[in-house]
Design an enzyme around this catalytic site. Structure first.
Site, PDB file in Angstrom:
ATOM      1  N   TYR A  45       0.946  -1.330  -0.076  1.00  9.04           N
ATOM      2  CA  TYR A  45       0.033   0.100  -0.075  1.00  9.04           C
ATOM      3  C   TYR A  45       1.076   1.343   0.030  1.00  9.04           C
ATOM      4  O   TYR A  45       1.874   1.332   0.607  1.00  9.04           O
ATOM      5  CB  TYR A  45      -0.944  -0.103   1.355  1.00  9.04           C
ATOM      6  CG  TYR A  45      -2.241   0.128   0.828  1.00  9.04           C
ATOM      7  CD1 TYR A  45      -2.828   1.138   0.097  1.00  9.04           C
ATOM      8  CD2 TYR A  45      -3.090  -1.104   1.311  1.00  9.04           C
ATOM      9  CE1 TYR A  45      -4.009   0.749  -0.182  1.00  9.04           C
ATOM     10  CE2 TYR A  45      -4.638  -1.011   0.927  1.00  9.04           C
ATOM     11  CZ  TYR A  45      -5.105  -0.084   0.152  1.00  9.04           C
ATOM     12  OH  TYR A  45      -6.310  -0.037  -0.460  1.00  9.04           O
ATOM     13  N   GLU A  47      -0.434   4.864  -0.592  1.00 10.60           N
ATOM     14  CA  GLU A  47      -1.183   6.055  -0.843  1.00 10.60           C
ATOM     15  C   GLU A  47      -0.354   7.182  -0.596  1.00 10.60           C
ATOM     16  O   GLU A  47       0.518   7.470   0.274  1.00 10.60           O
ATOM     17  CB  GLU A  47      -2.629   6.157  -0.183  1.00 10.60           C
ATOM     18  CG  GLU A  47      -3.547   5.098  -0.247  1.00 10.60           C
ATOM     19  CD  GLU A  47      -4.837   5.218   0.616  1.00 10.60           C
ATOM     20  OE1 GLU A  47      -4.621   5.607   1.743  1.00 10.60           O
ATOM     21  OE2 GLU A  47      -5.842   4.650   0.265  1.00 10.60           O
ATOM     22  N   ASP A 196      -5.770  14.366 -25.295  1.00  6.72           N
ATOM     23  CA  ASP A 196      -5.756  12.959 -24.672  1.00  6.72           C
ATOM     24  C   ASP A 196      -5.200  12.233 -25.890  1.00  6.72           C
ATOM     25  O   ASP A 196      -5.842  11.981 -26.922  1.00  6.72           O
ATOM     26  CB  ASP A 196      -7.320  12.473 -24.495  1.00  6.72           C
ATOM     27  CG  ASP A 196      -7.462  11.304 -24.212  1.00  6.72           C
ATOM     28  OD1 ASP A 196      -6.392  10.538 -24.277  1.00  6.72           O
ATOM     29  OD2 ASP A 196      -8.674  10.595 -24.057  1.00  6.72           O
ATOM     30  N   THR A 223      -3.236   6.623 -22.096  1.00  3.74           N
ATOM     31  CA  THR A 223      -3.075   5.212 -21.526  1.00  3.74           C
ATOM     32  C   THR A 223      -1.405   4.751 -21.753  1.00  3.74           C
ATOM     33  O   THR A 223      -0.719   5.601 -22.334  1.00  3.74           O
ATOM     34  CB  THR A 223      -3.743   4.254 -22.625  1.00  3.74           C
ATOM     35  OG1 THR A 223      -3.263   4.213 -23.737  1.00  3.74           O
ATOM     36  CG2 THR A 223      -5.114   4.646 -22.381  1.00  3.74           C
ATOM     37  N   LYS A 226      -1.269   1.448 -25.035  1.00  2.00           N
ATOM     38  CA  LYS A 226      -1.619   1.382 -26.428  1.00  2.00           C
ATOM     39  C   LYS A 226       0.052   1.528 -27.056  1.00  2.00           C
ATOM     40  O   LYS A 226       0.718   0.739 -26.951  1.00  2.00           O
ATOM     41  CB  LYS A 226      -2.461   2.322 -26.772  1.00  2.00           C
ATOM     42  CG  LYS A 226      -3.900   2.193 -26.273  1.00  2.00           C
ATOM     43  CD  LYS A 226      -4.891   3.263 -26.329  1.00  2.00           C
ATOM     44  CE  LYS A 226      -6.185   2.785 -25.717  1.00  2.00           C
ATOM     45  NZ  LYS A 226      -7.284   4.075 -25.640  1.00  2.00           N
ATOM     46  N   ARG A 232      -1.346  -2.064 -18.780  1.00  2.00           N
ATOM     47  CA  ARG A 232      -2.542  -1.415 -18.747  1.00  2.00           C
ATOM     48  C   ARG A 232      -2.436  -0.345 -17.662  1.00  2.00           C
ATOM     49  O   ARG A 232      -2.391  -0.673 -16.578  1.00  2.00           O
ATOM     50  CB  ARG A 232      -3.586  -2.602 -18.714  1.00  2.00           C
ATOM     51  CG  ARG A 232      -4.898  -2.299 -19.017  1.00  2.00           C
ATOM     52  CD  ARG A 232      -5.786  -3.552 -19.386  1.00  2.00           C
ATOM     53  NE  ARG A 232      -5.276  -3.900 -20.660  1.00  2.00           N
ATOM     54  CZ  ARG A 232      -5.702  -3.474 -21.783  1.00  2.00           C
ATOM     55  NH1 ARG A 232      -6.444  -2.579 -21.686  1.00  2.00           N
ATOM     56  NH2 ARG A 232      -5.440  -3.957 -23.000  1.00  2.00           N
TER      57      ARG A 232
END
Ligand code: PLP
Length: 437
Positions: A45, A47, A196, A223, A226, A232
């Site tokens: 974790y 954060e 984008d 992304t 791609k 991903r």
């Protein structure tokens, strides 16, 4: 010990090996990217951001995330990078949240024109929060800049977005920046310019597509899976002053990098996926190598040759060709059949692509008139222009079969032909192994 899941993964490996991936938003990652993604980092974790975490034990994770950030900044010549968005959709949502208030207007390319669902489709959460206004494309397939300008003057958007999933031209970022500057000066408020680049980010990184950050744009979302050929995930690059995300900065364009950090966490996400961030770092290092420039160049060259050959064989292409990695075939006006039928038939021979609406389609996205394809995945496997000619020929043969068959049920009487084609595709595909299989 052998979970059913692993049997299915093996079947997927076989599917990926024996077919050709023509979906322009897909790619094959390297063995090192796979390794980083499948690592023990998933146990952690973290954060917060490097040096500012809400949990202990992040000394290694901090260094890994910092590497990812530095490499992304270098790739896009950005002042700042946030590598935590879980996906492209999350990256977009975070930027809207960083800059806009509920009810604010966002000007973006409409979905039928080639924009993305996350750019204001009524089925999304963003569309319920913000007021999206859509611009379109001209008959020649370029952005309708006159319409964009008219809408910007009329609606005074807080954010102007250039980005797309089915658009084959190189956008004129300078022209959009000039329009924004004029509207902004005239009405005395700040407009955020966001690109984008989910589809073409790898082409930008590879030096074969202009970088919006060098043409007046302040934010790039993308992304990472791609054309960047990473795991991903999502990514946000920005220009401006970078300060601690722990303190809320003034709401100005200058502070956009910090506003974005706060909008990603805690604004819209919880703990980051550090195993995926590690894989992003590995992919970005690959993207910084000279070989990646060759790869990007070959993607565009393959797309150009494939588009030319398809045209020679009688296919009608949206925009009459391509300037990037994407091709949109107007199946309806080429052969009188719809894109979904053609997609299903191509799938039977191992050529995977997706049916896609054309700008002229009126609704009915389930049976759109076109199919969308692209060259990033095939180029990763090493296919070159010679193989593109072969792909075009197969596409033509399947199209002819579809026309004869009339509909999906009719394909049954062409089984032998389709099977023979499937074998041809399989043989060629196996000559170009998928990394990691
Ligand atoms: C693919 C894509 C996205 C969404 O990415 P996900 O990771 O699937 O959420 C956003 N914008 C554009 C332009 C895209 O092509």
């Amino acid at each position: 010990m052998t979970d059913e899941v692993f049997r299915l993964i093996d079947l997927e490996k076989q599917r990926q090996s024996e077919g050709l991936e023509l979906i322009p938003s897909e790619n094959y990652v390297s063995v090192n990217v796979l390794k980083a993604m499948g690592s023990v980092l998933t146990n952690k974790y973290s954060e917060g951001y490097p040096g500012k975490r809400y949990y202990g034990g992040n000394e290694n994770v901090d260094q890994i995330e910092s590497l990812a950030i530095e490499r992304a900044k270098k790739l896009f010549k950005a002042d700042h990078a946030n590598v935590q968005p879980h996906s492209g959709a999350n990256a977009n949502e975070a930027v809207y949240f960083a800059w806009c208030q509920p009810g604010d207007t966002i000007l973006a390319m409409s979905l039928p024109a080639g924009g993305h669902l996350t750019h204001g489709s009524p089925v999304t959460r963003s569309a319920k929060i913000y007021n999206f206004v859509g611009y379109g494309v001209t008959d020649e397939g370029d952005i309708d800049y006159d319409e964009l300008e008219r809408l910007a003057r009329e609606h005074r958007p807080k954010l102007i977005l250039v980005g797309y999933s089915a658009f084959m031209k190189i956008p004129d970022f300078d022209r959009v920046a000039k329009i924004a500057a004029e509207v902004s000066a005239e009405h005395n408020y700040e407009i955020l310019l966001m690109a984008d680049m989910a589809h073409v980010a790898g082409l930008i990184a590879g030096g074969v597509h202009p970088n919006p950050l060098e043409h007046g744009f302040q934010v790039i979302t993308s992304t990472t899976h791609k054309t960047l050929r990473g795991p991903r995930g999502g990514l946000i690059m920005s220009m401006g002053k970078v300060s601690s995300p722990l303190k809320r900065p003034e709401h100005t364009l200058e502070n956009v990098p910090t506003l974005i950090d706060r909008a990603v966490f805690p604004g819209t996400q919880g703990g980051p996926l550090e195993h995926v961030i590690a894989a992003k770092a590995v992919a970005f290092e690959e993207d910084l190598q000279p070989e990646f420039q060759d790869y990007a160049h070959q993607i565009v060259e393959n797309a150009r040759v494939l588009a030319e050959e398809l045209k020679r064989l009688g296919f009608k292409l949206q925009g009459n060709g391509t300037e990037n990695h994407l091709i949109l075939v107007d199946v309806k006006s080429t052969a009188g059949i719809d894109g979904k039928f053609y997609e299903v038939a191509l799938d039977k021979v191992g050529l995977t692509l997706n049916a896609n609406a054309l700008p002229t389609d009126k609704g009915g996205a389930f049976r759109p008139s076109g199919v969308r394809l692209g060259t990033p995945a095939m180029t990763t496997r090493g296919l070159g222009t010679e193989e593109m000619m072969k792909v075009a020929e197969w596409m033509k043969r399947v199209l002819d079969i579809c026309v004869e068959a009339g509909n999906e049920n009719g394909l049954g009487s062409h089984e032998a032909e389709l099977k023979a084609l499937r074998e041809e595709v399989r043989r060629l595909a196996l000559d170009f192994p998928v990394p990691g299989i």
